[in-house]
Design a protein around this motif. Structure first.
Motif, mmCIF file in Angstrom:
data_model
loop_
_atom_site.group_PDB
_atom_site.id
_atom_site.type_symbol
_atom_site.label_atom_id
_atom_site.label_comp_id
_atom_site.label_asym_id
_atom_site.label_seq_id
_atom_site.Cartn_x
_atom_site.Cartn_y
_atom_site.Cartn_z
ATOM 1 N N GLN A 162 0.796 -1.103 0.119
ATOM 2 C CA GLN A 162 0.107 0.077 0.005
ATOM 3 C C GLN A 162 0.953 1.158 -0.185
ATOM 4 O O GLN A 162 2.003 1.343 0.443
ATOM 5 C CB GLN A 162 -1.037 -0.066 1.314
ATOM 6 N N PRO B 293 2.556 5.352 -5.389
ATOM 7 C CA PRO B 293 2.071 4.604 -6.691
ATOM 8 C C PRO B 293 2.983 4.757 -7.959
ATOM 9 O O PRO B 293 3.136 3.666 -8.567
ATOM 10 C CB PRO B 293 0.774 5.259 -6.988
ATOM 11 N N THR C 78 5.510 2.175 -8.928
ATOM 12 C CA THR C 78 5.164 0.700 -9.546
ATOM 13 C C THR C 78 5.963 0.703 -10.794
ATOM 14 O O THR C 78 6.277 1.360 -11.690
ATOM 15 C CB THR C 78 3.893 0.705 -9.774
ATOM 16 N N THR D 138 4.410 -3.204 -7.054
ATOM 17 C CA THR D 138 3.133 -2.541 -7.199
ATOM 18 C C THR D 138 2.831 -1.964 -6.132
ATOM 19 O O THR D 138 2.745 -2.621 -4.871
ATOM 20 C CB THR D 138 2.321 -3.702 -7.428
ATOM 21 N N SER E 128 -0.246 0.071 -4.437
ATOM 22 C CA SER E 128 -1.459 0.443 -4.758
ATOM 23 C C SER E 128 -2.397 0.027 -3.440
ATOM 24 O O SER E 128 -2.110 -0.756 -2.747
ATOM 25 C CB SER E 128 -2.025 -0.599 -5.874
#
Length: 121
Positions: free
Chosen positions: A13, A87, A90, A118, A120
Motif C-alpha cells: 500500500q 504509486p 510501481t 506494485t 496500490s
C-alpha cells in the motif's frame, strides 16, 4: 557466466515499505558497481540507485530520502530498502552489476530477471 537473482518484490500500500535483494553467483572474482534500475509500463528503464564496492552511493532524485541501497560484499548481494512507497514507484525493478570473473574477464553489464513492485491501495 554470472547470474543475478532478485527477490522481495510484491504488492504494498502507499506509504508502505519493501526490501529487495539481489544475489550474484557464478564465476565471480570481484564485483565493482552494483545497482538497481526500474521500468514502468510504457516508460524507459531508469536508474534508481547504485553503490560502489567501497560503499559510495548514488540515487535518483525521485527516491532520495526514501530508498537506501546497501551491499554485502561477502555475500555478493545488493539490497534496496524502499520506504514511503508511492504509486509512481510501481515498476519492474532490475538488479545490475559490473562483475569481474578474473583479472582479464569482465562482464560490465549483468542484469537480473527483474522483480515486480506494485504500490496500490
Amino acid at each position: 557466466q554470472v547470474q543475478l537473482v532478485e527477490s522481495g518484490g510484491g504488492l504494498v500500500q502507499p506509504g508502505g515499505s519493501l526490501r529487495l535483494s539481489c544475489a550474484a553467483s557464478g564465476s565471480i572474482f570481484s564485483i565493482n558497481d552494483m545497482g538497481w534500475y526500474r521500468q514502468a509500463p510504457g516508460k524507459q528503464r531508469e536508474l534508481v540507485a547504485t553503490i560502489t564496492n567501497g560503499g559510495s552511493t548514488n540515487y535518483a532524485d525521485s527516491v532520495k530520502g526514501r530508498f537506501t541501497v546497501s551491499r554485502d560484499n561477502a555475500k555478493n548481494t545488493v539490497y534496496l530498502q524502499m520506504n514511503s512507497l508511492k504509486p509512481e514507484d510501481t515498476a519492474v525493478y532490475y538488479c545490475n552489476a559490473d562483475v569481474r570473473a578474473s583479472i582479464i574477464i569482465r562482464y560490465p553489464n549483468c542484469w537480473g530477471q527483474g522483480t515486480q513492485v506494485t504500490v496500490s491501495s
